[in-house]
Design a protein around this motif. Structure first.
Motif, short mmCIF file in Angstrom:
data_model
loop_
_atom_site.label_atom_id
_atom_site.label_comp_id
_atom_site.label_asym_id
_atom_site.label_seq_id
_atom_site.Cartn_x
_atom_site.Cartn_y
_atom_site.Cartn_z
N SER A 40 0.83 -1.21 0.00
CA SER A 40 0.00 0.00 0.00
C SER A 40 0.86 1.26 0.00
N THR A 41 1.94 1.25 0.79
CA THR A 41 2.83 2.42 0.87
C THR A 41 3.54 2.66 -0.45
N THR A 42 4.06 1.59 -1.06
CA THR A 42 4.80 1.76 -2.32
C THR A 42 3.89 2.26 -3.43
N TYR B 297 7.67 8.13 -7.71
CA TYR B 297 8.89 7.50 -7.20
C TYR B 297 8.94 6.04 -7.63
N SER B 298 10.07 5.62 -8.19
CA SER B 298 10.23 4.23 -8.62
C SER B 298 11.11 3.44 -7.66
N THR B 299 11.68 4.09 -6.65
CA THR B 299 12.50 3.42 -5.64
C THR B 299 12.09 3.92 -4.26
N VAL B 300 11.86 2.99 -3.35
CA VAL B 300 11.48 3.34 -1.98
C VAL B 300 12.26 2.45 -1.02
N THR B 301 12.92 3.04 -0.05
CA THR B 301 13.54 2.29 1.04
C THR B 301 13.10 2.94 2.34
N LEU B 302 12.67 2.14 3.29
CA LEU B 302 12.24 2.72 4.56
C LEU B 302 12.43 1.70 5.68
N GLY C 287 10.71 0.04 12.55
CA GLY C 287 11.03 -0.75 13.73
C GLY C 287 12.18 -1.69 13.45
N ASP C 288 11.92 -3.00 13.57
CA ASP C 288 12.96 -4.01 13.38
C ASP C 288 13.10 -4.46 11.94
N PHE C 289 12.42 -3.79 11.02
CA PHE C 289 12.43 -4.25 9.63
C PHE C 289 12.88 -3.13 8.68
N TYR C 290 13.42 -3.58 7.56
CA TYR C 290 13.85 -2.65 6.52
C TYR C 290 13.18 -3.08 5.21
N PHE C 291 12.44 -2.16 4.61
CA PHE C 291 11.68 -2.46 3.40
C PHE C 291 12.31 -1.79 2.19
N CYS C 292 12.28 -2.49 1.07
CA CYS C 292 12.77 -1.93 -0.20
C CYS C 292 11.75 -2.20 -1.30
N TYR C 293 11.65 -1.24 -2.21
CA TYR C 293 10.79 -1.40 -3.39
C TYR C 293 11.52 -0.80 -4.58
N PHE C 294 11.54 -1.53 -5.69
CA PHE C 294 12.18 -1.05 -6.91
C PHE C 294 11.27 -1.33 -8.10
N LEU C 295 11.17 -0.38 -8.99
CA LEU C 295 10.52 -0.56 -10.30
C LEU C 295 11.54 -0.19 -11.35
N TRP C 296 11.74 -1.07 -12.33
CA TRP C 296 12.72 -0.78 -13.37
C TRP C 296 12.27 -1.37 -14.70
#
Length: 682
Positions: A569-571, A579-584, A587-596
């Motif tokens: 939902s966030t991406t 935005y085609s790249t999201v890193t956030l 808490g204890d987790f690290y999320f990444c999203y890429f569109l290419w």
């Protein structure tokens, strides 16, 4: 506290769905206002009374300000999202905080998609659509609304629990050997026999596919068939699930097998993400097999694993009554153009609980639908030019010209014959149109012709409705595969899959198992989507009372799942903003999203600007509105002559992993998903 309503401009309810809480709230509110001695009002009347001020307010704003609401929140934190499609107003409401504006807007667009698949080009005429959605016969209306309500509930359940409907892409059951055998069986045995039979009554099987719950085991399209769009395929899966709902726990006869799918002592084979081919042939090379001693990232059960037939007692289902096909209207892409909402017959034959065979047939009179669409498009373009102030020859220009349309429409009406009332009405309106547009004494092509363009479109939609929606009885009954032919298809497919059915039900829950991460320490989950083909690949996330997922069982696994749904939902919100790249970090987790983007050789193309969409735009996805098709067209403008493909990758890591390692993992994971070759597997 959920509700979805479709209403006319006069506040007439065309469809309504509410959950029990919303229904109880409405009944309490309007029941308390009734005079003593009178019963409760009909729920439909109560809903109409409740929403009438909003509907009338929207109509007033459109008439006087040429603007309207898109959403608002009340003092008690109820969210209302509204969207006007022609003369139909869709209103989605949430009062329990479980859905936001984006979720409600998506629900509205999905409902519209369902209605288009069910009613086709009738949706292009508001008057006719109102008659279809609100039949005068109350029993018929109740049946129709119950069916639409059931479809909406099925979709909502799938979106809450199924990753493929979360990202709106098709998930294939990864078992190349069996898939190859099934595609060959569908092509050379099933479809060939059905299309060669005299019992097919003029219908031709164009597509046939096997569903294991919501996952695609095999898909075959005949050589003269158009490709099936991802949007239509997802909709058909929803309809199939609605006809024969899956219960993951009950449909699995042997839950203890689940642990065997990932045991390290078994042999496994590593396969990349499936890329479909136009004719869906399977290409498996010896290079696909891992070197002995290597540790594959994704582990699949060896297709040669044999199951003792006499030790596996399947859940048997009695043969159903011969299937009455559902008329569905799907997109057809031909050399001369794109034709939306073309009529097909959909046959959904249950093989066992959780396993179905779906066939789509071309009906004998489908050419009528193509002609109707061509005429509708011509009158819509003419109406647009006249509305813009173009008159005379400037308005009549275009491809095809209105003069070409005139001769073709004359032949079309003559072929229909004068016997039907709808044909006679079309003939009368067309005669009046020609007198006004083409006669020397007529007004010609000016704004006075706009109402007649609208009238012609309504009459053409009426012909379409008469041909494909009205079950007039005798003439329509033979146009379906005979019951014996359907039973033969069902039996043939059951015999083919008899030894595999139990394995397939278990495999559907653990399609991809990742029992270890030697190359990706700290990686918890990923979803990779090929948006060019509308397919996705991800580790399973089935979390029920009986079954555990890769993430374990209980609140921790459920927490991770909720994080994945939240990440998607966030991406989408960031993608909507360009935005085609999201890193956030959360808490204890690290999320990444890429569109290419890549070309067909796999070379990563230079990142370009992503279009920024307004907040009230259609939801990003492939089900209700194919955002990615439009995105590919937009990006391909700067890559003329190249085949451009679009991919997405979402990952969830433990937050203790250094950022540079996480980004390195994402690059490696994206490349490994397409190894060892780029030949299509399916």
């Amino acid at each position: 506290m959920k509700c979805l309503l479709i209403a006319s401009e006069s506040a007439e309810v065309l469809f309504q769905w509410t959950d029990p809480e919303f229904q109880q709230n409405v009944q309490e509110q309007y029941g308390a206002s009734q005079e003593e001695g009178h019963g409760l009002p009909a729920f439909e009347d109560s809903i109409s009374t409740l929403f009438a001020p909003i509907i009338i307010s929207c109509s007033t704003m459109v008439d006087r300000l040429c603007d309207s609401y898109t959403s608002f929140t009340t003092e008690n934190n109820h969210i209302y999202v509204l969207h006007q499609f022609d003369e139909c107003l869709y209103i989605a409401v949430n009062g329990d905080g479980e859905e936001g504006e984006g979720d409600l807007r998506r629900k509205i667009y999905v409902m519209k998609k369902m209605i288009e698949v069910m009613f086709g080009m009738v949706t292009l005429s508001s008057n006719l659509l109102r008659r279809e959605l609100r039949p005068q016969d109350t029993e018929q209306r109740a049946r129709l609304w119950k069916h639409l309500q059931s479809l909406l509930e099925t979709y909502s359940q799938l979106r809450e629990n199924d990753q493929s409907f979360l990202v709106e892409a098709v998930e294939r059951l990864i078992h190349p050997t069996l898939c190859e055998q099934c595609i060959e069986f569908l092509e050379r045995r099933l479809v060939q026999q059905l299309n060669g039979s005299v019992e097919r009554a003029g219908e031709e099987v164009l597509h046939a596919f096997i569903l294991i719950h919501t996952k695609l085991l095999a898909f075959y399209s005949s050589r003269n068939a158009s490709s099936l769009s991802t949007s239509d395929l997802l909709t058909l899966i929803i309809m199939a699930q609605n006809m024969y709902p899956s219960n993951i726990d009950l449909d699995d006869p042997h839950p203890e097998w689940e642990s065997n799918l990932g045991l390290p002592h078994q042999r496994h084979v590593s396969y990349p993400l499936c890329h479909p081919h136009q004719h869906l042939h399977l290409c498996v090379s010896a290079a696909d097999k891992p070197v002995r001693g290597s540790t594959p990232v994704f582990e699949f059960v060896d297709p040669d694993v044999q199951m003792a037939e006499d030790s596996l007692q399947a859940l048997e289902v009695p043969p159903p009554a011969p299937s009455t096909p559902r008329r569905v209207f799907l997109e057809v892409s031909l050399k001369d153009g794109l034709y939306p909402m073309m009529p097909h017959s959909m046959y959904c034959l249950p093989l066992w609980p959780g396993i179905s065979l779906v066939m789509l047939t071309k009906i004998p009179t489908s050419a009528v639908a193509m002609s109707v669409y061509m005429f509708l498009e011509a009158f819509a373009k003419l109406e647009k030019r006249l509305s813009e102030g173009q008159e005379g020859s400037a308005a009549s220009r275009g491809q095809p010209t209105i003069h070409d349309v005139r001769s073709k429409l004359d032949k079309f009406i003559k072929a229909l014959g004068p016997s039907e009332i709808q044909s006679a009405q079309l003939q009368n309106v067309w005669t009046e149109f020609k007198n006004r547009a083409f006669s020397r004494g007529g007004p010609g092509f000016n704004r006075d012709l706009i109402p007649w363009c609208k009238n012609m479109k309504t009459q053409l939609c009426g012909i379409y409705r008469q041909c494909f929606l009205i079950e007039s009885g005798k003439a329509d009954i033979p146009q379906r595969l005979s019951p014996s032919l359907q039973e033969r298809a069902q039996t043939m497919m059951q015999e083919k899959l008899m030894d595999w059915k139990d394995f397939l039900l278990v495999k559907s829950k653990r399609n991809i198992t990742m029992v270890s991460y030697p190359d990706f320490p700290g990686l918890i989950h990923f979803i990779c989507v090929d948006r060019s083909t509308g397919q996705m690949i991800a580790p399973s996330l089935n979390i029920t009372e009986r079954n555990t997922s890769e993430l374990g069982k209980g609140p921790v696994a459920q927490f991770i799942k909720s994080k994945v749904w939240s990440l998607v939902s966030t991406t989408r919100r960031y993608l909507q903003k360009g935005y085609s790249t999201v890193t956030l970090r959360d808490g204890d987790f690290y999320f990444c999203y890429f569109l290419w983007f890549e070309n067909e050789t796999g070379y990563k193309l230079e990142a370009g600007d992503i279009p920024i969409l307004p907040d009230d735009s259609a939801p990003i996805g492939m089900l209700a509105w194919d955002y990615y098709r439009k995105l590919l067209r937009y990006y391909s403008k700067n890559h003329q002559g190249e085949v451009v493909k679009c991919y997405e990758l979402l990952t969830v890591h433990l937050g203790v992993i250094p950022t540079e390692i996480i980004l390195q993992h994402c690059r490696q994971l994206a490349s490994k998903l397409w190894e060892p070759s780029r030949n299509p597997l399916l």
